[in-house]
Scaffold this active site. Structure first.
Site, PDB file in Angstrom:
ATOM      1  N   LYS A  23       0.842  -1.193   0.000  1.00 44.78           N
ATOM      2  CA  LYS A  23       0.000   0.000   0.000  1.00 44.78           C
ATOM      3  C   LYS A  23       0.881   1.248   0.000  1.00 44.78           C
ATOM      4  CE  LYS A  23      -4.126   1.233   2.629  1.00 44.78           C
ATOM      5  NZ  LYS A  23      -4.737   1.018   3.942  1.00 44.78           N
ATOM      6  N   ILE A  24       0.648   2.111  -0.972  1.00 46.48           N
ATOM      7  CA  ILE A  24       1.476   3.301  -1.174  1.00 46.48           C
ATOM      8  C   ILE A  24       0.550   4.489  -1.453  1.00 46.48           C
ATOM      9  CG2 ILE A  24       3.275   4.343  -2.636  1.00 46.48           C
ATOM     10  CD1 ILE A  24       4.133   1.477  -3.400  1.00 46.48           C
TER      11      ILE A  24
END
Length: 323
Positions: free
Chosen positions: A133-134
């Site tokens: 997750k970015i």
């Protein structure tokens, strides 16, 4: 009559649990789960999760190095411990977040993602069960492009508040995006001093726009609505690919028998009049068009800042235990 939760699943929406508190999620039978630094911080303060922190501390002490290095190692291992426990409960994938302080550094985001995947591998967990997750900054979108294309690592681009970010993410080949709903509503309520019905909810409208754009232009990136303030926002998005929902709202849906008709339909998107745009090779245009959306700019800044602050708090807890 089946519960609203079962009806939501029947519209074709995959239900995902948005929580680090894995003890509480099993009964809702989610397919996947999402975590973030804030959720891990909240869970780590509960006594039943102390043993996960102990594992992370022992790991960091064994690796050695400076205290700052040990804190970083402990945090990474803690994220993976939570992910590992969650994967025992769900059949699908867990999202694990890269430290938000790397939100403007493509290379650092890629390196941290590769390290997290390596740590999962050491626990016998294959990369196909993990989403990295970015934050959906320009640099984060570019990191996702590299991870997907060069490493076969699936990504979840988060803190998404605009179609501009969503278009960039789709062009990068991101596996999944997390367009936020409730935080958009928060901004508009504060800005306009108005109340919004679930039909008018600007956060709901944002996800609908992104969903329709993706379906019209044939992108395979999964749209996962996130950040809900009430069940009305959720049921207005019935039919969205995925929705990630906190345990308290999952409980409300489980205890409700309100009808949940399908609201989003991919087959209807083809006829919609939506202009196609491209950003993936034009950083200047991406930044300009994103900058034109005051809400998105403010909410992305705030979201990165809050996740980074919660990671710092988590690190200070770990640092005390390492001392």
């Amino acid at each position: 009559m089946s519960s609203s939760l079962e009806q939501l699943k029947a519209t074709g929406t995959t239900v995902v649990s948005d929580s680090g508190d894995f003890v509480s999620i099993g009964k809702y039978k989610p397919q996947d789960a999402t975590t973030n630094p804030s959720l891990i911080l909240a869970a780590s303060k509960k006594a039943e999760y102390a043993k996960l922190i102990d594992v992370a501390i022992d790991y960091a002490k064994q690796k050695g190095g400076s205290i700052d290095q040990q804190v970083d190692d402990a945090l990474d291992r803690l994220l993976v411990e939570f992910g590992k426990e969650i994967l025992k409960i769900i059949p699908g994938k867990v999202s694990t977040e890269v430290d938000a302080r790397y939100s403007f550094d493509t290379e650092a985001s890629v390196n941290k993602a590769l390290h997290l995947i390596e740590l999962y591998g050491e626990q016998g967990i294959s990369k196909d069960r993990i989403l990295i997750k970015i934050a959906a900054t320009w640099e984060g979108i570019k990191a996702a492009e590299i991870l997907q294309r060069d490493h076969g690592i699936n990504t979840n681009l988060t803190l998404m508040f605009s179609l501009v970010q969503a278009i960039g993410a789709a062009e990068a080949g991101a596996y999944l995006i997390s367009p936020f709903v409730g935080r958009i509503l928060d901004w508009f309520k504060a800005s306009t001093k108005k109340e919004y019905s679930k039909e008018e909810d600007p956060g709901v409208q944002s996800v609908k726009t992104i969903f329709n754009y993706y379906k019209k232009y044939g992108y395979n990136t999964i749209v996962m609505g996130a950040s809900f303030r009430n069940t009305g926002e959720i049921t207005e998005l019935a039919g969205c690919d995925y929705l990630t929902i906190s345990p308290n709202l999952l409980e409300d849906l489980l205890n409700s028998n309100e009808p949940v008709p399908k609201k989003l339909d991919a087959s209807q998107a083809a006829s919609l009049d939506i202009e196609k745009k491209s950003y993936i090779n034009d950083e200047a245009l991406f930044r300009f068009d994103f900058n034109e959306d005051q809400m998105a700019v403010e909410k992305l800044r705030e979201g990165i800042s809050k996740f980074a602050a919660d990671a710092v708090t988590l690190k200070s807890i770990l640092k005390e235990k390492l001392a």
